[in-house]
Design a protein around this motif. Structure first.
Motif, mmCIF file in Angstrom:
data_model
loop_
_atom_site.group_PDB
_atom_site.id
_atom_site.type_symbol
_atom_site.label_atom_id
_atom_site.label_comp_id
_atom_site.label_asym_id
_atom_site.label_seq_id
_atom_site.Cartn_x
_atom_site.Cartn_y
_atom_site.Cartn_z
ATOM 1 N N UNK A 144 0.819 -1.208 0.000
ATOM 2 C CA UNK A 144 0.000 0.000 0.000
ATOM 3 C C UNK A 144 0.856 1.263 0.000
ATOM 4 N N UNK A 145 0.210 2.348 -0.429
ATOM 5 C CA UNK A 145 0.850 3.665 -0.415
ATOM 6 C C UNK A 145 -0.247 4.718 -0.297
ATOM 7 N N UNK A 146 0.148 5.914 0.105
ATOM 8 C CA UNK A 146 -0.801 7.016 0.254
ATOM 9 C C UNK A 146 -0.087 8.317 -0.041
ATOM 10 N N UNK A 147 -0.838 9.278 -0.581
ATOM 11 C CA UNK A 147 -0.327 10.626 -0.830
ATOM 12 C C UNK A 147 -1.485 11.596 -0.623
ATOM 13 N N UNK A 148 -1.244 12.648 0.143
ATOM 14 C CA UNK A 148 -2.208 13.723 0.329
ATOM 15 C C UNK A 148 -1.534 15.012 -0.118
ATOM 16 N N UNK A 149 -2.244 15.803 -0.917
ATOM 17 C CA UNK A 149 -1.708 17.069 -1.412
ATOM 18 C C UNK A 149 -1.276 17.984 -0.276
ATOM 19 N N UNK A 150 -0.261 18.771 -0.535
ATOM 20 C CA UNK A 150 0.347 19.632 0.482
ATOM 21 C C UNK A 150 -0.663 20.495 1.239
ATOM 22 N N UNK A 151 -1.622 21.165 0.574
ATOM 23 C CA UNK A 151 -2.539 22.031 1.327
ATOM 24 C C UNK A 151 -3.416 21.294 2.341
ATOM 25 N N UNK A 152 -3.569 19.971 2.210
ATOM 26 C CA UNK A 152 -4.457 19.209 3.084
ATOM 27 C C UNK A 152 -3.695 18.359 4.090
ATOM 28 N N UNK A 153 -2.381 18.460 4.104
ATOM 29 C CA UNK A 153 -1.590 17.682 5.055
ATOM 30 C C UNK A 153 -1.764 18.248 6.464
ATOM 31 N N UNK A 154 -1.559 17.394 7.449
ATOM 32 C CA UNK A 154 -1.655 17.822 8.841
ATOM 33 C C UNK A 154 -3.070 17.831 9.388
ATOM 34 N N UNK A 155 -4.026 17.309 8.627
ATOM 35 C CA UNK A 155 -5.431 17.279 9.067
ATOM 36 C C UNK A 155 -5.907 15.869 9.408
ATOM 37 N N UNK A 156 -5.013 14.898 9.357
ATOM 38 C CA UNK A 156 -5.396 13.529 9.670
ATOM 39 C C UNK A 156 -6.018 12.774 8.508
ATOM 40 N N UNK A 157 -5.986 13.355 7.316
ATOM 41 C CA UNK A 157 -6.615 12.717 6.159
ATOM 42 C C UNK A 157 -5.830 11.497 5.676
ATOM 43 N N UNK A 158 -4.510 11.610 5.610
ATOM 44 C CA UNK A 158 -3.705 10.452 5.196
ATOM 45 C C UNK A 158 -3.881 9.324 6.199
ATOM 46 N N UNK A 159 -3.877 9.661 7.462
ATOM 47 C CA UNK A 159 -4.060 8.664 8.522
ATOM 48 C C UNK A 159 -5.415 7.973 8.363
ATOM 49 N N UNK A 160 -6.479 8.741 8.223
ATOM 50 C CA UNK A 160 -7.824 8.167 8.098
ATOM 51 C C UNK A 160 -7.942 7.316 6.839
ATOM 52 N N UNK A 161 -7.360 7.789 5.749
ATOM 53 C CA UNK A 161 -7.433 7.050 4.485
ATOM 54 C C UNK A 161 -6.646 5.744 4.566
ATOM 55 N N UNK A 162 -5.448 5.797 5.127
ATOM 56 C CA UNK A 162 -4.622 4.583 5.231
ATOM 57 C C UNK A 162 -5.257 3.570 6.179
ATOM 58 N N UNK A 163 -5.772 4.033 7.304
ATOM 59 C CA UNK A 163 -6.436 3.124 8.248
ATOM 60 C C UNK A 163 -7.629 2.459 7.568
ATOM 61 N N UNK A 164 -8.450 3.244 6.865
ATOM 62 C CA UNK A 164 -9.624 2.689 6.183
ATOM 63 C C UNK A 164 -9.209 1.673 5.123
ATOM 64 N N UNK A 165 -8.177 1.998 4.353
ATOM 65 C CA UNK A 165 -7.709 1.097 3.310
ATOM 66 C C UNK A 165 -7.211 -0.224 3.904
ATOM 67 N N UNK A 166 -6.343 -0.143 4.892
ATOM 68 C CA UNK A 166 -5.764 -1.353 5.482
ATOM 69 C C UNK A 166 -6.857 -2.214 6.116
#
Length: 158
Positions: free
Chosen positions: A87-109
């Motif tokens: 698996x891999x994840x990428x969140x655009x710079x303006x949206x980083x630091x909001x927990x979106x990558x974390x939520x997306x990766x947790x949901x995916x896994x």
């Protein structure tokens, strides 16, 4: 391929039509600091998305849409081989630091482990603390293995 829903966001199966919006989301060269390469233009991204969506059944790709915003902000992907998913994840710079990558990766896994895999793997640059934090939240742990200058992280079904 399923749409994956959480309280914070939706993971929507990738489509080549996402290229226009995603070209802007992924346009910051800083996103390539740890992975190399450079941002792709909309036509280049469309070509990549066409290849990804018509590729082998083990190629799975989703775009990330937060519930609080009606826009795409990144992507997650899984390459499934047997009972293992990388698996891999990428969140655009303006949206980083909001927990979106974390939520997306947790949901995916969680989605993958509930349905079809026993092992999830990610490769993370040793200096990429944010990505290591995301992997930890998704239940992955670093191993002693290195591949192409990155640490192999794993989660196994208990």
């Amino acid at each position: 391929m399923d749409r994956i829903e959480t309280a914070l966001l939706a993971l929507i199966p990738l489509h080549p039509d996402h290229a226009g919006e995603m070209a802007g989301v992924l346009s910051d060269p800083a996103l390539h600091e740890f992975t190399g390469g450079a941002p792709l233009s909309e036509p280049e991204l469309r070509t990549r998305y066409e290849r990804q969506t018509s590729g082998p059944p083990g190629w799975r790709n989703w775009v990330i849409r937060p519930r609080a915003e009606d826009r795409l902000v990144g992507y997650v992907q899984a390459t499934i081989d047997g009972r293992t998913a990388e698996v891999a994840w990428v969140v655009g710079t303006p949206w980083q630091g909001r927990g979106l990558a974390r939520a997306a990766a947790v949901a995916l896994v969680e989605h993958l482990m509930e349905r079809e895999v026993d092992t999830v793997v990610a490769h993370i640059h040793p200096d990429h603390a944010a990505s290591a934090s995301v992997a930890t939240a998704a239940g992955l742990s670093p191993t002693e293995r290195w591949e192409d200058g990155e640490v192999r992280w794993e989660r196994h079904r208990s």
